[in-house]
Write an enzyme that holds these catalytic residues in place. Structure first.
Site, PDB file in Angstrom:
ATOM      1  N   GLU A   1     -56.130  -2.161  12.439  1.00 52.10           N
ATOM      2  CA  GLU A   1     -56.672  -3.104  13.221  1.00 52.10           C
ATOM      3  C   GLU A   1     -55.601  -3.145  14.501  1.00 52.10           C
ATOM      4  O   GLU A   1     -56.038  -3.895  15.415  1.00 52.10           O
ATOM      5  CB  GLU A   1     -56.956  -4.438  12.806  1.00 52.10           C
ATOM      6  CG  GLU A   1     -55.628  -5.389  12.369  1.00 52.10           C
ATOM      7  CD  GLU A   1     -55.085  -5.025  11.080  1.00 52.10           C
ATOM      8  OE1 GLU A   1     -55.329  -3.831  10.504  1.00 52.10           O
ATOM      9  OE2 GLU A   1     -54.267  -6.025  10.606  1.00 52.10           O
TER      10      GLU A   1
ATOM     11  N   HIS B   1     -51.513  -1.287   9.088  1.00 50.15           N
ATOM     12  CA  HIS B   1     -52.610  -2.064   9.753  1.00 50.15           C
ATOM     13  C   HIS B   1     -53.372  -1.106  10.747  1.00 50.15           C
ATOM     14  O   HIS B   1     -53.017  -1.082  11.953  1.00 50.15           O
ATOM     15  CB  HIS B   1     -51.713  -3.052  10.448  1.00 50.15           C
ATOM     16  CG  HIS B   1     -51.092  -4.247   9.764  1.00 50.15           C
ATOM     17  ND1 HIS B   1     -51.749  -5.322   9.402  1.00 50.15           N
ATOM     18  CD2 HIS B   1     -49.961  -4.265   9.258  1.00 50.15           C
ATOM     19  CE1 HIS B   1     -51.187  -6.213   8.402  1.00 50.15           C
ATOM     20  NE2 HIS B   1     -49.735  -5.601   8.482  1.00 50.15           N
TER      21      HIS B   1
ATOM     22  N   CYS C   1     -53.018  -5.167   3.991  1.00 47.77           N
ATOM     23  CA  CYS C   1     -51.552  -5.764   3.876  1.00 47.77           C
ATOM     24  C   CYS C   1     -51.571  -6.948   2.805  1.00 47.77           C
ATOM     25  O   CYS C   1     -52.072  -6.710   1.706  1.00 47.77           O
ATOM     26  CB  CYS C   1     -51.033  -5.936   5.250  1.00 47.77           C
ATOM     27  SG  CYS C   1     -49.520  -6.401   5.292  1.00 47.77           S
TER      28      CYS C   1
END
Lengths: 221, 78
Positions: free
Chosen positions: A198, A196, A86
């Protein structure tokens, strides 16, 4: 796998990345403040998401000129794996470590939702845990994720299989050219992606389909 | 000396903000607007009074920071 996370004023997904690295590798990453001039010797350096410097001037522009970046360049030259997520992707393009630019989303909206990604190249250190062409869920949350590069750069990216992840099934949320969600450098050691991963690594997140990015890196370390 | 730097998107680069402004102008019933492109203006004060030196410095500043030359052009007015 030893890792380091760079933190800029305005980073806000750093804890998510730290957690993902800990869960997957069992080791806490080193945290490196943007004003430091040395990044420790690690297998992986991550630039997290957020809004470094409030996106002033252009997203990632000020962070890309911060003191820690000259040592990031040194690590990049040595082939240390570098992942930008990002805002981290935006910083890597502003720093010239990845080509192109992330522009304002075509629809002008901040998009925060789950999209589908295709592993366009599953033969990289960032994606080898996915099957070639595998489609999986991944969250996005950004205002400036509209990937742009000139025609020659795009052709080079495509010809050399440097598009690692693409938005799939019409879920391109931002107008990115060629549905590009993530690209890597010429040597395959630096990758940036807007989504994302994660945020989908534990069952509590509602799925683990983002885990592959981290397990791929772990396997490669 | 004072300088004004104008940074604009290159031709052909999509400008969603400019498009939104066009839409708003239309909503306000302004007629005859062909297109709007949004850019940025920087007013810079320099120590020097030498135009050549100022231009050289500002060009470097634009290339290194003020403009992303992948997507933007810049113009220096002294």
């Amino acid at each position: 796998m030893k890792s380091a996370v760079l933190i800029f004023p305005g980073s806000n997904r750093d804890r998510d990345i730290i957690r993902a690295l800990e869960v997957v590798s069992g080791q806490k990453p080193a945290l490196v403040w943007h004003q430091e001039t040395t990044i420790p010797d690690v297998d992986l350096i991550v630039l997290p998401g957020g809004f470094s410097y409030g996106d002033y001037l252009r997203a990632g522009a000020i962070a890309a000129r911060s003191p820690v970046m000259s040592d990031l360049q040194r690590h990049a030259d040595r082939g240390t794996r570098i992942l930008g997520v990002c805002n981290g992707f935006q910083i890597l393009t502003e720093a010239g470590l990845l080509p192109g630019s992330l522009m304002r989303n075509a629809g002008l909206n901040f998009v925060c939702k789950t999209v589908q990604l295709e592993a366009s190249n599953a033969n990289t250190v960032f994606s080898r845990q996915y099957q070639q062409g595998e489609i999986f869920d991944c969250p996005v949350a950004h205002h400036d994720g509209n990937y742009f590069a000139d025609a020659r750069t795009l052709d080079a990216l495509e010809a050399n299989n440097r598009v690692v992840f693409r938005y799939a099934n019409g879920t391109n949320p931002n107008g990115s050219l060629n549905d590009i969600a993530g690209i890597m450098n010429e040597t395959g050691t630096v990758m940036g992606m807007m989504p994302h991963p994660e945020n989908l690594i534990e069952e509590l997140h509602g799925g683990v389909s983002g885990r592959g990015v981290f397990t791929s890196l772990l396997e490669a370390a | 000396m004072k300088a004004r730097v104008v940074v604009t998107l290159k031709n052909g680069v999509l400008d969603p903000q400019g498009n939104a402004i066009e839409g708003a102008l239309d909503a306000l019933s302004f007629q005859g607007i062909q297109s709007v492109r949004q850019g940025k203006v920087f007013d810079v004060e320099l120590d020097t009074d030498d135009a050549d030196e100022a231009r050289k410095t500002l060009t470097a500043i634009c290339e290194k920071l003020l403009a992303n030359t992948v997507i933007e052009d810049f113009e220096i007015n002294l």
